[in-house]
Design an enzyme around this catalytic site. Structure first.
Site, mmCIF file in Angstrom:
data_model
loop_
_atom_site.group_PDB
_atom_site.id
_atom_site.type_symbol
_atom_site.label_atom_id
_atom_site.label_comp_id
_atom_site.label_asym_id
_atom_site.label_seq_id
_atom_site.Cartn_x
_atom_site.Cartn_y
_atom_site.Cartn_z
ATOM 1 N N GLY A 140 -0.888 -9.555 -6.094
ATOM 2 C CA GLY A 140 0.041 -10.650 -6.827
ATOM 3 C C GLY A 140 1.275 -11.083 -6.396
ATOM 4 C CB THR A 154 3.652 0.177 7.043
ATOM 5 O OG1 THR A 154 2.435 0.055 7.527
ATOM 6 C CG2 THR A 154 4.852 -0.107 8.097
ATOM 7 C CG ASP A 166 -1.070 -0.535 8.907
ATOM 8 O OD1 ASP A 166 -1.728 0.533 8.656
ATOM 9 O OD2 ASP A 166 -1.367 -1.561 8.378
ATOM 10 N N GLY A 215 0.871 -1.199 0.114
ATOM 11 C CA GLY A 215 0.066 -0.085 0.123
ATOM 12 C C GLY A 215 0.765 1.212 0.138
ATOM 13 C CD GLN A 246 -6.522 6.845 8.498
ATOM 14 O OE1 GLN A 246 -6.312 6.561 9.693
ATOM 15 N NE2 GLN A 246 -7.320 6.083 7.798
HETATM 16 O O1 F6P Z 1 -1.314 -1.685 5.418
HETATM 17 C C1 F6P Z 1 -1.719 -0.394 5.054
HETATM 18 C C2 F6P Z 1 -3.345 -0.267 5.094
HETATM 19 O O2 F6P Z 1 -3.535 1.171 4.920
HETATM 20 C C3 F6P Z 1 -4.262 -0.625 6.299
HETATM 21 O O3 F6P Z 1 -4.121 0.277 7.321
HETATM 22 C C4 F6P Z 1 -5.202 -0.881 5.599
HETATM 23 O O4 F6P Z 1 -6.243 -1.966 6.299
HETATM 24 C C5 F6P Z 1 -5.088 -1.325 4.159
HETATM 25 O O5 F6P Z 1 -4.037 -1.048 4.016
HETATM 26 C C6 F6P Z 1 -6.033 -0.987 3.154
HETATM 27 O O6 F6P Z 1 -5.846 -1.659 1.885
HETATM 28 P P1 F6P Z 1 -6.302 -1.141 0.496
HETATM 29 O O7 F6P Z 1 -5.472 -0.064 0.097
HETATM 30 O O8 F6P Z 1 -5.954 -2.254 -0.285
HETATM 31 O O9 F6P Z 1 -7.618 -0.802 0.602
#
Ligand code: F6P
Length: 361
Positions: free
Chosen positions: A81, A141, A143, A15, A287
């Site tokens: 992927g 990240t 997170d 991400g 975010q």
């Molecule tokens: O790991 C980063 C994150 O933004 C998480 O906080 C969230 O749960 C997830 O990715 C969202 O993923 P996507 O961009 O695939 O919706």
């Protein structure tokens, strides 16, 4: 024309988050100044599946100071992927790792700098072992759940965005006598919720690492109202379970699922228990986008320069990390192995409790 001293590949994977372009800039500037060539691979390892491979040489022209300020990643990224189980059109999966390694060799790169979280770094590490190339990891990240580093690129910006959301929710909550619930991201770890809740003056912070009771949250809010304050702010991490222990998820057409729904669940329960109006804001990908904070730009710059230095020193299989006001490097394997949730005894948990913030327990 003389050949470069070294040719390295650079990719962003998983991400996106704010600060990725600032890392790309730092790597390109430092490597170019060493007379190396940097090839930016598009869309993570996906660019290496294509023939010809989707990669372009990055020069100082590509990385002006606008890159420090720009959200997203100019290289593109993907969190889909896995090349060791790559989804095929007929629904089956195939190991295409050899194709990716061959793609990397075809552009003559001897080392890869991979900017990613735990999932991406684990995949890149496996590819590096199989393909015999040097890998240096840079942690990113929102997170902030990667081990062996105090922080990762993107976290600070995400917390700033979420804190600003609380700043905006508070006056409208007070104007309408409402309880505002803010659902923030954090796959399995509550770092964004905890930091945001403290920085933004929340009354309740719910994180997956601390189990909660709805009644305790309601009692806390009732006590606030009894003291004469007409509003309350609750921050909940997306990975918090329901009181019955269920993860709330949303499903997409392609069969993938993501966390989603706990904010509305808490909102409905607290409205009923407190006999108050609640409103729910799900912050989502806001975010991840936007301008990186100054802290993320600093971290990105320091990490990018150090990653290049590691290759110059002949180090392999290392991840740059932040520790004790310094950039250090650690084995990638250890960073991946030590997934970092919130320690319930940590300083920030104690801070929240010391401020009288309810964690639901
Ligand atoms: O790991 C980063 C994150 O933004 C998480 O906080 C969230 O749960 C997830 O990715 C969202 O993923 P996507 O961009 O695939 O919706």
């Amino acid at each position: 024309m003389s050949s470069p001293a070294k040719r390295i590949a650079l990719l962003t994977s998983g991400g996106d988050c704010a600060g990725l372009n600032a890392v790309i800039r730092a790597v390109v500037i430092h490597a170019t100044n060493l007379d190396w060539e940097v090839f930016g691979i598009e869309d993570g390892t996906h660019g290496l599946i294509e023939r010809p491979v989707c990669a372009r040489k990055l020069t100082l022209w590509d990385v002006d100071t606008f890159m420090l300020r720009q959200g997203g990643t100019i290289l593109g990224t993907t969190n889909k992927g896995n090349p060791f189980a790559y989804p095929m059109p007929d629904g089956s999966t195939q190991d295409i790792s050899d194709k990716i390694i061959e793609g990397l060799h075809s552009i003559g790169c001897e080392a890869v700098i991979g900017i990613g979280g735990d999932g991406s770094l684990a995949i890149l590490r496996k590819l590096a072992q199989q393909g015999g190339f040097t890998l240096i990891g840079i942690p990113k990240t929102i997170d902030n759940d990667l081990g062996m580093t105090e922080t990762s690129i993107g976290f600070d910006t995400a917390v700033s965005v979420a804190t600003e959301a609380l700043d905006r929710l508070q006056p409208t909550a007070a104007s309408h006598d409402r309880i505002m619930i803010l659902e923030v991201m954090g796959r399995d770890a509550g770092h964004i919720a905890l930091a945001t809740g403290i920085a933004g003056g929340a009354d309740v912070i719910l994180i997956p690492e601390v189990s909660y009771s709805l009644e305790k949250i309601a009692d806390h809010i009732k006590a606030i109202r009894k003291r004469g304050r007409n509003f309350a702010l609750i921050v909940v991490s997306e990975a918090v379970k329901t009181a019955e222990g269920e993860n709330l998820m949303v499903s997409f057409e392609n069969g993938e699922t993501r966390f989603g729904g706990i904010g509305h669940y808490i909102g409905a329960k607290i409205a009923a228990l407190c006999k108050a109006e609640t409103r729910v804001t799900v912050l989502g990908h806001v975010q991840r986008g936007g301008q990186p904070s100054a802290q993320d730009r600093l971290l990105a710059s320091a990490f990018g320069v150090h990653a290049v230095e590691l290759i110059r020193e002949g180090k392999v299989d290392r991840m740059v990390a932040w520790s004790n006001r310094e950039v250090i490097d650690v084995p990638i394997a250890e960073a991946i192995a030590h997934y970092q949730q919130i320690d319930p005894q940590s300083a920030l948990v104690k801070t929240a409790r010391g401020l009288g913030i309810c964690l639901g327990d």
